[in-house]
Each structure stands twice: as C-alpha cells, then as structure tokens.
Design a protein around this motif. Sequence first.
Motif, PDB file in Angstrom:
ATOM      1  N   SER A  32      36.271 -19.085 -38.744  1.00 17.20           N
ATOM      2  CA  SER A  32      36.864 -19.988 -37.953  1.00 17.20           C
ATOM      3  C   SER A  32      35.970 -20.197 -36.586  1.00 17.20           C
ATOM      4  O   SER A  32      35.628 -19.173 -35.921  1.00 17.20           O
ATOM      5  N   VAL A  33      35.508 -21.553 -36.493  1.00 20.96           N
ATOM      6  CA  VAL A  33      34.952 -21.739 -34.951  1.00 20.96           C
ATOM      7  C   VAL A  33      35.424 -23.096 -34.284  1.00 20.96           C
ATOM      8  O   VAL A  33      35.839 -23.821 -35.362  1.00 20.96           O
ATOM      9  N   ARG A  34      35.581 -23.124 -33.329  1.00 20.70           N
ATOM     10  CA  ARG A  34      36.483 -24.057 -32.527  1.00 20.70           C
ATOM     11  C   ARG A  34      35.809 -24.929 -31.609  1.00 20.70           C
ATOM     12  O   ARG A  34      34.649 -24.195 -30.873  1.00 20.70           O
ATOM     13  N   ALA A  35      35.748 -26.158 -31.621  1.00 20.41           N
ATOM     14  CA  ALA A  35      35.113 -27.010 -30.716  1.00 20.41           C
ATOM     15  C   ALA A  35      36.162 -27.655 -29.712  1.00 20.41           C
ATOM     16  O   ALA A  35      36.993 -28.338 -30.356  1.00 20.41           O
ATOM     17  N   THR A  36      35.702 -28.103 -28.492  1.00 16.51           N
ATOM     18  CA  THR A  36      36.575 -28.829 -27.631  1.00 16.51           C
ATOM     19  C   THR A  36      36.265 -30.557 -27.871  1.00 16.51           C
ATOM     20  O   THR A  36      35.117 -30.713 -27.928  1.00 16.51           O
ATOM     21  N   LEU A  37      37.237 -31.111 -28.043  1.00 17.41           N
ATOM     22  CA  LEU A  37      37.209 -32.691 -28.347  1.00 17.41           C
ATOM     23  C   LEU A  37      36.809 -33.274 -27.010  1.00 17.41           C
ATOM     24  O   LEU A  37      37.097 -32.749 -26.012  1.00 17.41           O
ATOM     25  N   PRO A  38      35.868 -34.518 -27.190  1.00 22.91           N
ATOM     26  CA  PRO A  38      35.799 -35.135 -26.063  1.00 22.91           C
ATOM     27  C   PRO A  38      37.265 -35.484 -25.717  1.00 22.91           C
ATOM     28  O   PRO A  38      38.331 -35.852 -26.202  1.00 22.91           O
ATOM     29  N   THR A  39      37.216 -35.754 -24.072  1.00 22.61           N
ATOM     30  CA  THR A  39      38.336 -35.943 -23.390  1.00 22.61           C
ATOM     31  C   THR A  39      38.919 -37.493 -23.956  1.00 22.61           C
ATOM     32  O   THR A  39      38.140 -38.376 -24.024  1.00 22.61           O
ATOM     33  N   ASP A  40      40.456 -37.381 -24.056  1.00 20.89           N
ATOM     34  CA  ASP A  40      40.965 -38.563 -24.479  1.00 20.89           C
ATOM     35  C   ASP A  40      40.723 -39.199 -25.709  1.00 20.89           C
ATOM     36  O   ASP A  40      40.687 -40.342 -26.007  1.00 20.89           O
ATOM     37  N   GLY A  82      48.306 -34.500 -28.290  1.00 16.26           N
ATOM     38  CA  GLY A  82      48.308 -33.170 -27.466  1.00 16.26           C
ATOM     39  C   GLY A  82      47.159 -32.142 -28.032  1.00 16.26           C
ATOM     40  O   GLY A  82      46.893 -31.320 -27.300  1.00 16.26           O
ATOM     41  N   ALA A  83      46.435 -32.719 -29.088  1.00 17.44           N
ATOM     42  CA  ALA A  83      45.318 -31.800 -29.733  1.00 17.44           C
ATOM     43  C   ALA A  83      43.975 -31.884 -28.714  1.00 17.44           C
ATOM     44  O   ALA A  83      43.627 -33.344 -28.531  1.00 17.44           O
ATOM     45  N   THR A  84      43.580 -30.929 -28.216  1.00 21.47           N
ATOM     46  CA  THR A  84      42.445 -30.863 -27.706  1.00 21.47           C
ATOM     47  C   THR A  84      41.206 -30.487 -28.111  1.00 21.47           C
ATOM     48  O   THR A  84      40.032 -30.359 -27.663  1.00 21.47           O
ATOM     49  N   HIS A  85      41.536 -29.339 -29.437  1.00 23.63           N
ATOM     50  CA  HIS A  85      40.327 -28.810 -30.037  1.00 23.63           C
ATOM     51  C   HIS A  85      40.466 -29.003 -31.409  1.00 23.63           C
ATOM     52  O   HIS A  85      41.651 -29.492 -31.911  1.00 23.63           O
ATOM     53  N   VAL A  86      39.527 -28.543 -32.088  1.00 19.43           N
ATOM     54  CA  VAL A  86      39.355 -28.651 -33.582  1.00 19.43           C
ATOM     55  C   VAL A  86      38.641 -27.423 -33.975  1.00 19.43           C
ATOM     56  O   VAL A  86      37.821 -26.978 -33.566  1.00 19.43           O
ATOM     57  N   ALA A  87      39.141 -26.705 -35.183  1.00 20.41           N
ATOM     58  CA  ALA A  87      38.511 -25.660 -35.962  1.00 20.41           C
ATOM     59  C   ALA A  87      38.229 -26.071 -37.222  1.00 20.41           C
ATOM     60  O   ALA A  87      38.836 -26.856 -37.701  1.00 20.41           O
ATOM     61  N   VAL A  88      37.072 -25.292 -37.638  1.00 19.64           N
ATOM     62  CA  VAL A  88      36.541 -25.544 -39.060  1.00 19.64           C
ATOM     63  C   VAL A  88      36.200 -24.139 -39.549  1.00 19.64           C
ATOM     64  O   VAL A  88      35.998 -23.208 -38.666  1.00 19.64           O
ATOM     65  N   ILE A  89      36.186 -24.150 -40.829  1.00 17.81           N
ATOM     66  CA  ILE A  89      35.706 -22.924 -41.645  1.00 17.81           C
ATOM     67  C   ILE A  89      35.278 -23.434 -42.981  1.00 17.81           C
ATOM     68  O   ILE A  89      35.815 -24.456 -43.492  1.00 17.81           O
ATOM     69  N   GLN A  90      34.294 -22.578 -43.475  1.00 17.68           N
ATOM     70  CA  GLN A  90      33.635 -23.159 -44.752  1.00 17.68           C
ATOM     71  C   GLN A  90      34.640 -23.147 -45.918  1.00 17.68           C
ATOM     72  O   GLN A  90      35.528 -22.513 -45.964  1.00 17.68           O
ATOM     73  N   ASN A  91      34.552 -24.201 -46.829  1.00 11.81           N
ATOM     74  CA  ASN A  91      34.997 -24.194 -48.135  1.00 11.81           C
ATOM     75  C   ASN A  91      33.986 -23.856 -49.169  1.00 11.81           C
ATOM     76  O   ASN A  91      32.986 -24.695 -49.307  1.00 11.81           O
ATOM     77  N   GLY A  92      33.757 -22.725 -49.642  1.00 10.67           N
ATOM     78  CA  GLY A  92      32.767 -22.281 -50.508  1.00 10.67           C
ATOM     79  C   GLY A  92      31.768 -21.510 -49.646  1.00 10.67           C
ATOM     80  O   GLY A  92      32.091 -20.828 -48.825  1.00 10.67           O
ATOM     81  N   ALA A  93      30.565 -21.139 -50.299  1.00 12.54           N
ATOM     82  CA  ALA A  93      29.484 -20.375 -49.644  1.00 12.54           C
ATOM     83  C   ALA A  93      28.514 -20.891 -48.776  1.00 12.54           C
ATOM     84  O   ALA A  93      27.895 -20.339 -48.237  1.00 12.54           O
ATOM     85  N   VAL A  94      28.504 -22.279 -48.880  1.00 13.98           N
ATOM     86  CA  VAL A  94      27.566 -22.992 -48.196  1.00 13.98           C
ATOM     87  C   VAL A  94      28.001 -23.062 -46.646  1.00 13.98           C
ATOM     88  O   VAL A  94      28.928 -23.508 -46.068  1.00 13.98           O
TER      89      VAL A  94
END
Length: 104
Positions: A32-40, A82-94
């Motif tokens: 899992s990798v997290r990114a900060t969403l742009p403000t507002d 209230g969400a300020t970040h988003v996390a992603v993880i791969q689906n499959g091997a790509v």
Amino acid sequence: MRTVAIALDRFGNPVQAVTPDATVSAAIGATSVRATLPTDTELVRITSLGNCFIRFGNSTVTATSADTPMVAGTEIMKVPDGATHVAVIQNGAVTSTVYFTRMV
C-alpha cells in the motif's frame, strides 16, 4: 473551502461541468502507498494506468484487496468527508501509476 461560480447556459440553467486542478500521483505496487490529496478536494478524477484498489482516509490510511477496486481507466468520485489522503495497492501483478486530480 473555495466558492466556485457555476456557469449558466443560455436558458439560465447551471452547467454541470467541472475543471481539473491540482494533481497528485501514487505508484501502484504490491504494498500500500499513500498520497496526500490536494487541499479542499471534494471531487477527484482518478486516472489509473493499471488495476488497483483504493481507499480514502487520513494520514494513516492503508489500502488492501478488500477496498474499492479501480480498473485501468478514469472515474470521478466524491471524496468522503474528512478524507485527506488516498491509499492504493495493486490488483494483480502489474505495477503502474494512478493519478488523483482535484476537480473544481
């Protein structure tokens, strides 16, 4: 939060359109990798170059294979309150990249 004036069509009705603004990206991989969403950010355009799972939250959010699947392509979503970040993880091997663009 910024107030945005909605354009009106020739009949005086609001035009249902949004404009792209700030963009952040995250590498899609086996962890899992997290990114900060742009403000507002209320609406986000998600452009994924590979299949992944996403999850919105705070600065500790982590994505798993039980979260929202995102197939390669583009989608616009409302960001949960209230969400300020988003996390992603791969689906499959790509591995790939996913972009999050604030829409105003």
